[in-house]
Design a protein around this motif. Sequence first.
Motif, mmCIF file in Angstrom:
data_model
loop_
_atom_site.group_PDB
_atom_site.id
_atom_site.type_symbol
_atom_site.label_atom_id
_atom_site.label_comp_id
_atom_site.label_asym_id
_atom_site.label_seq_id
_atom_site.Cartn_x
_atom_site.Cartn_y
_atom_site.Cartn_z
ATOM 1 N N MET A 70 -6.849 7.409 -0.656
ATOM 2 C CA MET A 70 -7.209 6.148 -1.302
ATOM 3 C C MET A 70 -6.426 5.002 -0.681
ATOM 4 O O MET A 70 -5.212 5.113 -0.500
ATOM 5 C CB MET A 70 -6.927 6.235 -2.808
ATOM 6 C CG MET A 70 -7.467 5.056 -3.591
ATOM 7 S SD MET A 70 -7.335 5.272 -5.389
ATOM 8 C CE MET A 70 -8.579 6.517 -5.695
ATOM 9 N N LYS A 71 -7.115 3.939 -0.354
ATOM 10 C CA LYS A 71 -6.487 2.809 0.332
ATOM 11 C C LYS A 71 -5.835 1.857 -0.676
ATOM 12 O O LYS A 71 -6.459 1.456 -1.664
ATOM 13 C CB LYS A 71 -7.532 2.050 1.146
ATOM 14 C CG LYS A 71 -6.961 0.903 1.972
ATOM 15 C CD LYS A 71 -8.043 0.195 2.769
ATOM 16 C CE LYS A 71 -8.610 1.104 3.850
ATOM 17 N NZ LYS A 71 -9.593 0.380 4.696
ATOM 18 N N THR A 72 -4.568 1.510 -0.448
ATOM 19 C CA THR A 72 -3.865 0.559 -1.305
ATOM 20 C C THR A 72 -4.056 -0.856 -0.782
ATOM 21 O O THR A 72 -3.818 -1.133 0.402
ATOM 22 C CB THR A 72 -2.363 0.897 -1.385
ATOM 23 O OG1 THR A 72 -2.207 2.178 -2.001
ATOM 24 C CG2 THR A 72 -1.613 -0.142 -2.199
ATOM 25 N N ILE A 73 -4.490 -1.746 -1.660
ATOM 26 C CA ILE A 73 -4.691 -3.153 -1.320
ATOM 27 C C ILE A 73 -3.944 -3.978 -2.359
ATOM 28 O O ILE A 73 -4.041 -3.727 -3.564
ATOM 29 C CB ILE A 73 -6.193 -3.511 -1.306
ATOM 30 C CG1 ILE A 73 -6.896 -2.699 -0.213
ATOM 31 C CG2 ILE A 73 -6.393 -5.006 -1.085
ATOM 32 C CD1 ILE A 73 -8.403 -2.884 -0.174
ATOM 33 N N LYS A 74 -3.194 -4.979 -1.897
ATOM 34 C CA LYS A 74 -2.332 -5.763 -2.788
ATOM 35 C C LYS A 74 -2.934 -7.150 -3.008
ATOM 36 O O LYS A 74 -3.315 -7.828 -2.057
ATOM 37 C CB LYS A 74 -0.927 -5.865 -2.194
ATOM 38 C CG LYS A 74 -0.211 -4.521 -2.110
ATOM 39 C CD LYS A 74 1.038 -4.579 -1.260
ATOM 40 C CE LYS A 74 0.701 -4.712 0.217
ATOM 41 N NZ LYS A 74 1.896 -4.696 1.093
ATOM 42 N N ILE A 75 -2.990 -7.539 -4.277
ATOM 43 C CA ILE A 75 -3.581 -8.817 -4.654
ATOM 44 C C ILE A 75 -2.644 -9.538 -5.610
ATOM 45 O O ILE A 75 -1.943 -8.898 -6.399
ATOM 46 C CB ILE A 75 -4.976 -8.602 -5.282
ATOM 47 C CG1 ILE A 75 -5.645 -9.931 -5.638
ATOM 48 C CG2 ILE A 75 -4.909 -7.692 -6.513
ATOM 49 C CD1 ILE A 75 -7.106 -9.794 -6.045
ATOM 50 N N GLY A 76 -2.634 -10.860 -5.552
ATOM 51 C CA GLY A 76 -1.767 -11.638 -6.431
ATOM 52 C C GLY A 76 -2.514 -12.773 -7.104
ATOM 53 O O GLY A 76 -3.523 -13.272 -6.593
ATOM 54 N N GLY A 77 -2.012 -13.166 -8.274
ATOM 55 C CA GLY A 77 -2.577 -14.299 -8.995
ATOM 56 C C GLY A 77 -1.638 -14.732 -10.105
ATOM 57 O O GLY A 77 -0.636 -14.071 -10.372
#
Length: 285
Positions: free
Chosen positions: A1-8
């Motif tokens: 599973m690919k880890t993708i980082k997002i912020g808000g």
Amino acid sequence: MKTIKIGGVPEHFNLAWYLTLKNGEYKEEGINLRWKDYFGGTGAMNKALREEEIDIAVILTEGIIKDIIDGNPSKIVQTFVQSPLIWGIHVANDSKYNTIDQLRGTKAAISRYGSGSHLMAYINAENNEWNLDEDMNFQVIKNLDGAVEGLTNGDADYFMWEKFTTKPIVDDGVFRRIGNCPTPWPCFVIAVREAFLDTNLEDVKTILNIINNTTQEFKQIPSIDKTIANRYDQKLEDVQEWLSLTEWSQSLIDETSINTIQDKLLNLDIIPKKVDYDQLVRQIN
């Protein structure tokens, strides 16, 4: 599973992300999407994109445009919230200031230079025909907690932040709101690091499809007003007003809006030049 980082920002605008994460919708597509709250707002997220701390940001439109022009290697891939952001202009509850005009030449609290609170202080100043060289002074306070401390202690005189996010602080008698300043353009966009976009385009498309399916029907979610009120410690009537004013988007910001924002930022000497539309955005759908 690919880890993708997002912020808000940890605000009601981003509840749709929380709901889709809670439902495991990204994991069903083989994506481990990791959300990080940025209490410091746009300036903190711009820094995080530059330093590859996150891959994607849900970020203020004018803030990411300025930072891309300043060298942030990212692109806008979609508008997230189409409606304007209503910035409340706040002072400490016991402040001697009662009108916006009385704030001319006083000190604005800002989360950091290049942040939304910094840029909008200039927009407000121009709206009120202040001298942008002589009437603007700033105190960096990092985040909303810092603003409460800074205004209460007299380190700064006023603070601009999203009206509904700060409403509980106004209701508690810590701040007084003496005016509003709406952004004259769509307020939030989704930006992605260019290097990440080049190698993970299909994953970005998948993420956008999932979040767009939720935002399209967000207002129809049963008792969504009560959910927001409870989660963000807001009065139900304030949430209902906010929902009536807020429109999400599933489309890329248009060239006219980009030009309008650049014209305003250039006029205020916030950016050194205008750039072409395709230097700021990337069409991926």
